[in-house]
Design an enzyme around this catalytic site. Structure first.
Site, PDB file in Angstrom:
ATOM      1  N   ARG A 249     -21.455 -19.981  -3.090  1.00  0.00           N
ATOM      2  CA  ARG A 249     -21.401 -20.851  -4.267  1.00  0.00           C
ATOM      3  C   ARG A 249     -19.979 -20.861  -4.800  1.00  0.00           C
ATOM      4  O   ARG A 249     -19.436 -19.811  -5.120  1.00  0.00           O
ATOM      5  CB  ARG A 249     -22.359 -20.363  -5.355  1.00  0.00           C
ATOM      6  CG  ARG A 249     -22.704 -21.455  -6.405  1.00  0.00           C
ATOM      7  CD  ARG A 249     -23.491 -20.886  -7.570  1.00  0.00           C
ATOM      8  NE  ARG A 249     -22.632 -20.048  -8.376  1.00  0.00           N
ATOM      9  CZ  ARG A 249     -23.010 -18.904  -8.964  1.00  0.00           C
ATOM     10  NH1 ARG A 249     -24.248 -18.460  -8.843  1.00  0.00           N
ATOM     11  NH2 ARG A 249     -22.155 -18.199  -9.662  1.00  0.00           N
TER      12      ARG A 249
ATOM     13  N   GLU B  94     -13.837 -19.220  -8.697  1.00  0.00           N
ATOM     14  CA  GLU B  94     -13.948 -18.278  -7.574  1.00  0.00           C
ATOM     15  C   GLU B  94     -14.972 -18.813  -6.596  1.00  0.00           C
ATOM     16  O   GLU B  94     -15.722 -19.739  -6.909  1.00  0.00           O
ATOM     17  CB  GLU B  94     -14.414 -16.893  -8.062  1.00  0.00           C
ATOM     18  CG  GLU B  94     -15.814 -16.935  -8.660  1.00  0.00           C
ATOM     19  CD  GLU B  94     -16.547 -15.596  -8.646  1.00  0.00           C
ATOM     20  OE1 GLU B  94     -16.128 -14.660  -7.965  1.00  0.00           O
ATOM     21  OE2 GLU B  94     -17.584 -15.511  -9.334  1.00  0.00           O
TER      22      GLU B  94
ATOM     23  N   ASN C  10     -18.232 -17.364  -4.403  1.00  0.00           N
ATOM     24  CA  ASN C  10     -19.119 -16.218  -4.222  1.00  0.00           C
ATOM     25  C   ASN C  10     -19.693 -16.287  -2.816  1.00  0.00           C
ATOM     26  O   ASN C  10     -20.390 -17.245  -2.483  1.00  0.00           O
ATOM     27  CB  ASN C  10     -20.272 -16.296  -5.224  1.00  0.00           C
ATOM     28  CG  ASN C  10     -19.768 -16.302  -6.653  1.00  0.00           C
ATOM     29  OD1 ASN C  10     -19.386 -15.278  -7.185  1.00  0.00           O
ATOM     30  ND2 ASN C  10     -19.744 -17.474  -7.266  1.00  0.00           N
TER      31      ASN C  10
ATOM     32  N   SER D 143     -26.397 -16.438  -7.036  1.00  0.00           N
ATOM     33  CA  SER D 143     -27.765 -16.574  -7.548  1.00  0.00           C
ATOM     34  C   SER D 143     -28.019 -17.899  -8.257  1.00  0.00           C
ATOM     35  O   SER D 143     -27.135 -18.734  -8.379  1.00  0.00           O
ATOM     36  CB  SER D 143     -28.077 -15.401  -8.461  1.00  0.00           C
ATOM     37  OG  SER D 143     -27.157 -15.365  -9.517  1.00  0.00           O
TER      38      SER D 143
ATOM     39  N   LYS E 179     -11.170 -11.614  -4.811  1.00  0.00           N
ATOM     40  CA  LYS E 179     -10.170 -12.367  -5.571  1.00  0.00           C
ATOM     41  C   LYS E 179      -8.807 -12.313  -4.871  1.00  0.00           C
ATOM     42  O   LYS E 179      -8.020 -13.245  -4.975  1.00  0.00           O
ATOM     43  CB  LYS E 179     -10.062 -11.809  -6.995  1.00  0.00           C
ATOM     44  CG  LYS E 179     -11.028 -12.444  -8.007  1.00  0.00           C
ATOM     45  CD  LYS E 179     -12.389 -11.912  -8.038  1.00  0.00           C
ATOM     46  CE  LYS E 179     -13.306 -12.550  -9.037  1.00  0.00           C
ATOM     47  NZ  LYS E 179     -14.717 -12.240  -8.773  1.00  0.00           N
TER      48      LYS E 179
ATOM     49  N   LYS F  90      -7.468 -10.355 -13.142  1.00  0.00           N
ATOM     50  CA  LYS F  90      -8.760 -10.157 -12.475  1.00  0.00           C
ATOM     51  C   LYS F  90      -8.741  -9.008 -11.473  1.00  0.00           C
ATOM     52  O   LYS F  90      -7.944  -9.020 -10.527  1.00  0.00           O
ATOM     53  CB  LYS F  90      -9.134 -11.426 -11.718  1.00  0.00           C
ATOM     54  CG  LYS F  90      -9.385 -12.628 -12.597  1.00  0.00           C
ATOM     55  CD  LYS F  90      -9.813 -13.804 -11.736  1.00  0.00           C
ATOM     56  CE  LYS F  90     -10.736 -14.709 -12.484  1.00  0.00           C
ATOM     57  NZ  LYS F  90     -11.391 -15.672 -11.589  1.00  0.00           N
TER      58      LYS F  90
ATOM     59  N   GLU G 104     -17.147  -8.249  -8.959  1.00  0.00           N
ATOM     60  CA  GLU G 104     -18.057  -9.384  -9.094  1.00  0.00           C
ATOM     61  C   GLU G 104     -19.075  -9.062 -10.170  1.00  0.00           C
ATOM     62  O   GLU G 104     -19.248  -7.912 -10.548  1.00  0.00           O
ATOM     63  CB  GLU G 104     -18.814  -9.610  -7.775  1.00  0.00           C
ATOM     64  CG  GLU G 104     -17.937  -9.829  -6.565  1.00  0.00           C
ATOM     65  CD  GLU G 104     -17.222 -11.142  -6.594  1.00  0.00           C
ATOM     66  OE1 GLU G 104     -17.779 -12.105  -7.170  1.00  0.00           O
ATOM     67  OE2 GLU G 104     -16.106 -11.226  -6.070  1.00  0.00           O
ATOM     68  N   GLY G 105     -19.763 -10.085 -10.615  1.00  0.00           N
ATOM     69  CA  GLY G 105     -20.893  -9.844 -11.496  1.00  0.00           C
ATOM     70  C   GLY G 105     -20.600 -10.084 -12.965  1.00  0.00           C
ATOM     71  O   GLY G 105     -21.465  -9.906 -13.816  1.00  0.00           O
TER      72      GLY G 105
ATOM     73  N   ARG H  90     -23.690 -23.724 -15.557  1.00  0.00           N
ATOM     74  CA  ARG H  90     -23.930 -22.635 -16.510  1.00  0.00           C
ATOM     75  C   ARG H  90     -23.064 -22.881 -17.730  1.00  0.00           C
ATOM     76  O   ARG H  90     -21.901 -23.268 -17.601  1.00  0.00           O
ATOM     77  CB  ARG H  90     -23.559 -21.289 -15.886  1.00  0.00           C
ATOM     78  CG  ARG H  90     -24.531 -20.836 -14.818  1.00  0.00           C
ATOM     79  CD  ARG H  90     -24.044 -19.580 -14.130  1.00  0.00           C
ATOM     80  NE  ARG H  90     -22.738 -19.781 -13.530  1.00  0.00           N
ATOM     81  CZ  ARG H  90     -21.957 -18.813 -13.080  1.00  0.00           C
ATOM     82  NH1 ARG H  90     -22.339 -17.559 -13.165  1.00  0.00           N
ATOM     83  NH2 ARG H  90     -20.795 -19.079 -12.535  1.00  0.00           N
TER      84      ARG H  90
HETATM   85  P1  ADP Z   1     -17.123 -12.694 -11.343  1.00  0.00           P
HETATM   86  O1  ADP Z   1     -16.999 -12.395  -9.899  1.00  0.00           O
HETATM   87  O2  ADP Z   1     -17.230 -11.497 -12.205  1.00  0.00           O
HETATM   88  O3  ADP Z   1     -18.179 -13.736 -11.613  1.00  0.00           O
HETATM   89  P2  ADP Z   1     -15.253 -14.780 -12.073  1.00  0.00           P
HETATM   90  O4  ADP Z   1     -13.966 -15.041 -11.403  1.00  0.00           O
HETATM   91  O5  ADP Z   1     -16.318 -15.765 -11.812  1.00  0.00           O
HETATM   92  O6  ADP Z   1     -15.696 -13.312 -11.713  1.00  0.00           O
HETATM   93  O7  ADP Z   1     -15.016 -14.657 -13.636  1.00  0.00           O
HETATM   94  C1  ADP Z   1     -16.068 -14.417 -14.538  1.00  0.00           C
HETATM   95  C2  ADP Z   1     -16.039 -15.422 -15.656  1.00  0.00           C
HETATM   96  O8  ADP Z   1     -14.785 -15.379 -16.326  1.00  0.00           O
HETATM   97  C3  ADP Z   1     -16.199 -16.858 -15.204  1.00  0.00           C
HETATM   98  O9  ADP Z   1     -17.550 -17.217 -15.121  1.00  0.00           O
HETATM   99  C4  ADP Z   1     -15.459 -17.619 -16.281  1.00  0.00           C
HETATM  100  O10 ADP Z   1     -16.294 -17.798 -17.415  1.00  0.00           O
HETATM  101  C5  ADP Z   1     -14.350 -16.673 -16.676  1.00  0.00           C
HETATM  102  N1  ADP Z   1     -13.112 -16.978 -15.931  1.00  0.00           N
HETATM  103  C6  ADP Z   1     -12.767 -16.504 -14.730  1.00  0.00           C
HETATM  104  N2  ADP Z   1     -11.582 -16.990 -14.317  1.00  0.00           N
HETATM  105  C7  ADP Z   1     -11.155 -17.787 -15.304  1.00  0.00           C
HETATM  106  C8  ADP Z   1      -9.996 -18.596 -15.495  1.00  0.00           C
HETATM  107  N3  ADP Z   1      -9.046 -18.657 -14.568  1.00  0.00           N
HETATM  108  N4  ADP Z   1      -9.898 -19.298 -16.645  1.00  0.00           N
HETATM  109  C9  ADP Z   1     -10.862 -19.242 -17.594  1.00  0.00           C
HETATM  110  N5  ADP Z   1     -11.978 -18.504 -17.471  1.00  0.00           N
HETATM  111  C10 ADP Z   1     -12.125 -17.785 -16.342  1.00  0.00           C
HETATM  112 MG    MG Z   2     -18.190 -15.707 -11.228  1.00  0.00          MG
END
Ligand code: ADP
Ligand code: MG
Length: 476
Positions: free
Chosen positions: A126, A145, A147, A152, A307, A366, A370-371, A452
């Site tokens: 996803r 990102e 996944n 899910s 990442k 970052k 994950e999660g 979401r």
């Molecule tokens: P995870 O693997 O924990 O899901 P993500 O990269 O999806 O990591 O980041 C988690 C959340 O943080 C995302 O769902 C989003 O809401 C926020 N986020 C992540 N990267 C960014 C970004 N570059 N700009 C703004 N919000 C971000």
């Molecule tokens: Mg995420």
């Protein structure tokens, strides 16, 4: 162009209350449910999965762009997973300081050394995006990102369009209700798993769902299980500990768990360090990776979802390695990349550190996790970066441009939360599925989407983390 003008609706408190009650009933009636925090491993008490009262406007062009690029993302993930040299180089600095990624990498290396385990590859991923608002108020689709493990909500999101359409009809917004696209990721995910099962070629063999210790989101997975049973494909639900206790490989490396042969292992767990509660869990992971069962994902594909790999793929010239002579594909993928910056030791990494500290609100820091709930923003970003900037510890992180999506008003429906209007932002996920045998790609599809939405107050966190809610795009 279609419009979404909810202002009048949003302030009619009597109507909102009435619609919220209907929405919850309809969610429960349809099975958009989760187990409760108090009883995560029992279905005696369930509640509706958190969701928005109204769908959220998403520009149709951006939505179609995200769907259109998905098969290329599938191909990219699959090709990167087969490029051991690339993975080695991309992750070499990270695995020196990040123990979890290092452990996964060790399994990857061992499988490589043993000559690989299985020619059937199954990918269910996803890709998540936000809309970045430019100065001139136009917005562009930027990937947050991808996944590659345990992505899910393909199940529950297959039913949410029905709830939002009902709510809009009841609110007298029939026209707008038609702007919510159909969605059925569960069917696509199941189709891909079924294809891999078929290729494995044993009717008795099962699809093993490798599940969490705490199974709040079990219904999301049950959708896929049901789809498989409809095809007479048996499924099993086991935890790492169960596999450690009752699993084994025979001489031909066929995997047996609790006496049943396993054709496909579908990981819905195993992406966080705390998922491996004992050494036996790691042994079980290794055993599954070595086995003849198709893994979703295999260890190589799991690593592609880090990442760090995302950051390296965004460097100039890197996509071309995976799509030689496919300029258009490269452009299509690259158009969705946000700015990503290395924190490796050396001048480039030093430059990233300086840039972030000079303007921290423009960036997200970052780690390889994950999660949800792991990223660092603002003052935390400054604090952590100042602590790690002088040592190789900083290479456990990557730096990313912060995306600032447009916010819209909505009501977030969640058990025990007051019914109040919130300023919200959305994240669009697109499901991709692919199946390959040896060098032959037998399936490569976009399988649907997931919107979401969360209150703008929260900078991080998904649905499972209790922050985001399920939603639907209303295409404008
Ligand atoms: P995870 O693997 O924990 O899901 P993500 O990269 O999806 O990591 O980041 C988690 C959340 O943080 C995302 O769902 C989003 O809401 C926020 N986020 C992540 N990267 C960014 C970004 N570059 N700009 C703004 N919000 C971000
Ligand atoms: Mg995420």
């Amino acid at each position: 162009m279609a419009q979404w003008r909810p202002d009048e609706l949003m302030t009619d408190t009597a109507l909102i209350k009435q619609l919220a009650d209907v929405a919850k009933d309809e969610a429960l009636r349809q099975g958009i449910v989760m187990r409760t925090k108090e009883n995560p491993n029992s279905s005696e008490l369930v509640t509706y999965a958190p969701f928005t009262l109204f769908p959220s406007p998403v520009p149709k062009a951006a939505f179609l762009q995200a769907l259109a690029v998905q098969t290329h993302y599938n191909t990219l993930v699959d090709r990167v997973s087969q490029d051991a040299d690339f993975l080695q180089k991309a992750l070499s600095s990270t695995i020196k300081v990040d123990d979890f990624t290092a452990r996964l990498f060790k399994i990857h290396q061992q499988i490589q050394k043993e000559g690989g385990s299985q020619s059937i590859v199954l990918g269910l991923n996803r890709s998540d995006y936000m809309l970045d608002q430019n100065e001139n108020k136009t917005s562009s689709l930027k990937q947050i990102e991808i996944n590659t493990i345990a992505a899910s909500f393909g199940g529950l999101s297959s039913l949410t369009p029905g709830v939002h359409r009902l709510i809009l009809r009841m609110a007298g917004r029939l026209e707008e209700s038609r702007l919510i696209p159909d969605n059925n990721p569960a069917a696509g995910l199941a189709r891909a798993i079924a294809k891999a099962w078929e290729l494995y070629g044993s009717e008795r063999a099962a699809v093993l769902f490798l599940v969490e210790e705490v199974q709040t989101n079990i219904f999301d997975q049950r959708f896929i299980e049901s789809e498989l049973w409809k095809r007479d494909i048996p499924t099993l639900r086991k935890r790492f500990g169960d596999v450690a206790k009752t699993g084994s490989l025979d001489q031909d490396k066929r995997l047996f768990v609790d006496g049943t042969e396993v054709a496909v292992v579908y990981f819905r767990n195993g992406y966080m360090p705390q998922n491996y509660i004992s050494e036996q869990c790691w042994d079980a992971r290794l055993m599954m990776e070595r086995s003849l069962a198709a893994k979703c994902p295999d260890i190589h594909t799991h690593l592609v979802g880090t990442k760090k790999v995302q950051q390296v793929l965004a460097k100039p010239g890197v996509l071309e390695r995976f799509f030689p002579d496919q300029t258009q594909v490269v452009e299509q993928l690259r158009a969705t990349f946000a700015g990503l910056y290395t924190l490796d030791m050396g001048p480039d990494g030093d430059q990233s550190v300086a840039m972030a500290l000079a303007d921290p609100d423009r960036f997200v820091l970052k780690p390889q996790r994950e999660g949800g709930g792991n990223n660092l923003y603002g003052s935390e970003l400054i604090q952590v970066l100042n602590r790690v900037k002088g040592s190789s510890e900083r290479t456990a992180y990557v730096l990313m441009d912060k995306i600032v999506p447009p916010s819209v008003q909505n009501y977030l429906l969640r058990r025990d939360a007051p019914l109040e209007i919130s300023s919200c932002v959305s994240e669009l996920g697109v499901f991709g599925v692919y199946v390959r045998r040896g060098t032959e790609t037998l399936m490569n599809e976009c399988a649907g989407h997931l919107l979401r939405t969360k209150s703008s107050e929260h900078s991080d966190g998904g649905v499972a983390a209790g922050v985001a809610t399920l939603d639907n795009p209303l295409l404008v």
